[in-house]
Design a protein around this motif. Sequence first.
Motif, PDB file in Angstrom:
ATOM      1  N   ARG A 205     -66.102 -21.953  -3.827  1.00 38.20           N
ATOM      2  CA  ARG A 205     -65.585 -20.676  -3.598  1.00 38.20           C
ATOM      3  C   ARG A 205     -66.015 -20.162  -1.391  1.00 38.20           C
ATOM      4  O   ARG A 205     -66.471 -19.885  -1.289  1.00 38.20           O
ATOM      5  N   ASP A 206     -64.555 -20.211  -0.872  1.00 36.47           N
ATOM      6  CA  ASP A 206     -65.373 -20.442   0.619  1.00 36.47           C
ATOM      7  C   ASP A 206     -65.901 -20.461   0.733  1.00 36.47           C
ATOM      8  O   ASP A 206     -66.727 -19.995   1.829  1.00 36.47           O
ATOM      9  N   LEU A 207     -66.805 -21.791   0.835  1.00 35.51           N
ATOM     10  CA  LEU A 207     -68.262 -22.512   1.035  1.00 35.51           C
ATOM     11  C   LEU A 207     -67.959 -23.084   2.413  1.00 35.51           C
ATOM     12  O   LEU A 207     -66.625 -23.769   2.952  1.00 35.51           O
ATOM     13  N   HIS A 208     -68.943 -22.692   3.234  1.00 34.14           N
ATOM     14  CA  HIS A 208     -69.371 -23.091   4.834  1.00 34.14           C
ATOM     15  C   HIS A 208     -70.139 -23.462   5.129  1.00 34.14           C
ATOM     16  O   HIS A 208     -71.233 -22.511   4.538  1.00 34.14           O
ATOM     17  N   VAL A 209     -70.318 -24.618   5.509  1.00 31.88           N
ATOM     18  CA  VAL A 209     -71.299 -25.226   5.980  1.00 31.88           C
ATOM     19  C   VAL A 209     -71.928 -26.236   6.337  1.00 31.88           C
ATOM     20  O   VAL A 209     -71.051 -26.108   7.390  1.00 31.88           O
ATOM     21  N   THR A 210     -73.021 -26.148   7.602  1.00 28.79           N
ATOM     22  CA  THR A 210     -73.591 -26.251   9.283  1.00 28.79           C
ATOM     23  C   THR A 210     -73.822 -27.555   7.958  1.00 28.79           C
ATOM     24  O   THR A 210     -74.870 -27.189   7.471  1.00 28.79           O
ATOM     25  N   VAL A 211     -73.771 -28.502   9.185  1.00 27.44           N
ATOM     26  CA  VAL A 211     -75.239 -29.729   9.279  1.00 27.44           C
ATOM     27  C   VAL A 211     -75.482 -29.509  11.270  1.00 27.44           C
ATOM     28  O   VAL A 211     -74.299 -30.474  12.065  1.00 27.44           O
TER      29      VAL A 211
ATOM     30  N   GLY B 284     -65.446 -39.168   7.280  1.00 30.86           N
ATOM     31  CA  GLY B 284     -66.199 -37.975   7.875  1.00 30.86           C
ATOM     32  C   GLY B 284     -65.343 -36.624   7.918  1.00 30.86           C
ATOM     33  O   GLY B 284     -65.566 -35.747   8.620  1.00 30.86           O
ATOM     34  N   SER B 285     -64.910 -36.091   6.736  1.00 38.21           N
ATOM     35  CA  SER B 285     -64.072 -35.410   7.042  1.00 38.21           C
ATOM     36  C   SER B 285     -64.537 -34.282   5.932  1.00 38.21           C
ATOM     37  O   SER B 285     -64.670 -32.674   5.693  1.00 38.21           O
ATOM     38  N   GLY B 286     -65.544 -34.753   5.436  1.00 34.49           N
ATOM     39  CA  GLY B 286     -67.157 -33.811   5.290  1.00 34.49           C
ATOM     40  C   GLY B 286     -67.052 -33.879   3.037  1.00 34.49           C
ATOM     41  O   GLY B 286     -67.662 -33.205   2.560  1.00 34.49           O
ATOM     42  N   LYS B 287     -66.724 -34.470   2.755  1.00 30.71           N
ATOM     43  CA  LYS B 287     -66.468 -34.459   1.890  1.00 30.71           C
ATOM     44  C   LYS B 287     -68.949 -35.329   0.791  1.00 30.71           C
ATOM     45  O   LYS B 287     -68.358 -34.516  -0.029  1.00 30.71           O
ATOM     46  N   SER B 288     -68.803 -35.829   1.174  1.00 31.73           N
ATOM     47  CA  SER B 288     -70.028 -35.856   1.214  1.00 31.73           C
ATOM     48  C   SER B 288     -71.251 -34.231   1.282  1.00 31.73           C
ATOM     49  O   SER B 288     -72.170 -34.331   0.327  1.00 31.73           O
ATOM     50  N   THR B 289     -70.965 -33.822   2.430  1.00 30.39           N
ATOM     51  CA  THR B 289     -71.369 -32.665   3.014  1.00 30.39           C
ATOM     52  C   THR B 289     -71.331 -31.748   2.013  1.00 30.39           C
ATOM     53  O   THR B 289     -72.464 -30.793   1.891  1.00 30.39           O
ATOM     54  N   LEU B 290     -70.476 -31.639   0.348  1.00 33.21           N
ATOM     55  CA  LEU B 290     -69.308 -30.988  -0.237  1.00 33.21           C
ATOM     56  C   LEU B 290     -70.741 -31.297  -0.893  1.00 33.21           C
ATOM     57  O   LEU B 290     -71.637 -29.969  -1.863  1.00 33.21           O
ATOM     58  N   ALA B 291     -71.020 -32.218  -1.368  1.00 29.32           N
ATOM     59  CA  ALA B 291     -71.858 -32.606  -2.459  1.00 29.32           C
ATOM     60  C   ALA B 291     -73.115 -32.840  -2.533  1.00 29.32           C
ATOM     61  O   ALA B 291     -74.033 -31.934  -3.126  1.00 29.32           O
TER      62      ALA B 291
END
Length: 248
Positions: A7-13, A39-46
């Motif tokens: 739900r509405d997940l925001h992540v910074t790297v 680079g759209s953030g798919k792996s970041t989600l994982a």
Amino acid sequence: MATLEIRDLHVTVADKEILKGVNLTVKAGETHAIMGPNGSGKSTLAYAIAGHPKYTVTSGSVTLDGEDVLAMEVDERARAGLFLAMQYPVEVPGVSVSNFMRTAVTAVRGEAPKLRLFSKELKERMAELQMDPAFAQRSVNEGFSGGEKKRHEILQLEMLQPKIAVLDETDSGLDVDALKVVSEGVNRFSAAGETGVLLITHYTRILRYVKPDFVHVFADGHIVAAGGPELADELEAEGYEKYTKAGV
Ligand SMILES: Nc1ncnc2c1ncn2[C@@H]1O[C@H](COP(=O)(O)OP(=O)(O)OP(=O)(O)O)[C@@H](O)[C@H]1O
Ligand SMILES: [Mg+2]
């Protein structure tokens, strides 16, 4: 029935916001494909779901059957029934596939399996995946070919029987044989109805073998479109331009 809810997940790297409000629900028996440009953030989600320390969740939630996944230690996530296969799996020199698997099975099942039974089970599963028995003594991921990595990934899935599996697929560089290993594994799991699968990819190639129930288009850190398998065909024909140009 197992449900993973994001739900509405925001992540910074490294202080940069990569995920900008991801919403997604995956239930046991469903196969979801996430597709999107590099680079759209798919792996970041994982990685965020896996609890990788470099990925900071700044807001939003991830729950598995109502339990707060983000509050769990990494090993607790596995025990809770999450399985995460990364695009670039880590090498573990000096730790054999067999030992690694026994440790993982022990952690997930809550008790060490009897060695003889475990060895028998591992051998049978490996035979099903047409893996050479000698492979059990290799160091985890060290020098594995693309196809071997995929077989190892599906072997883990079969041994651990997770509720929800997140598979971040390279599919570039994988031959048809390796694609089929993953696809057959995924199809077996979804057919059994007990595992929900979130398959991350940027090519539609793998989707010739896996028929997802839902396809989500990922661009600039969030889901910008969703549909059925027909959406994958559209992406194959037209690419992502429509979704990236609109500035969504
Ligand atoms: N550890 C990190 N340090 C710095 N930047 C990072 C890190 N991890 C991810 N990023 C950045 O976050 C953005 C999203 O990367 P991510 O790997 O999630 O994309 P992706 O959608 O999986 O791409 P691909 O399709 O190529 O696998 C990129 O701009 C990437 O450079
Ligand atoms: Mg990636």
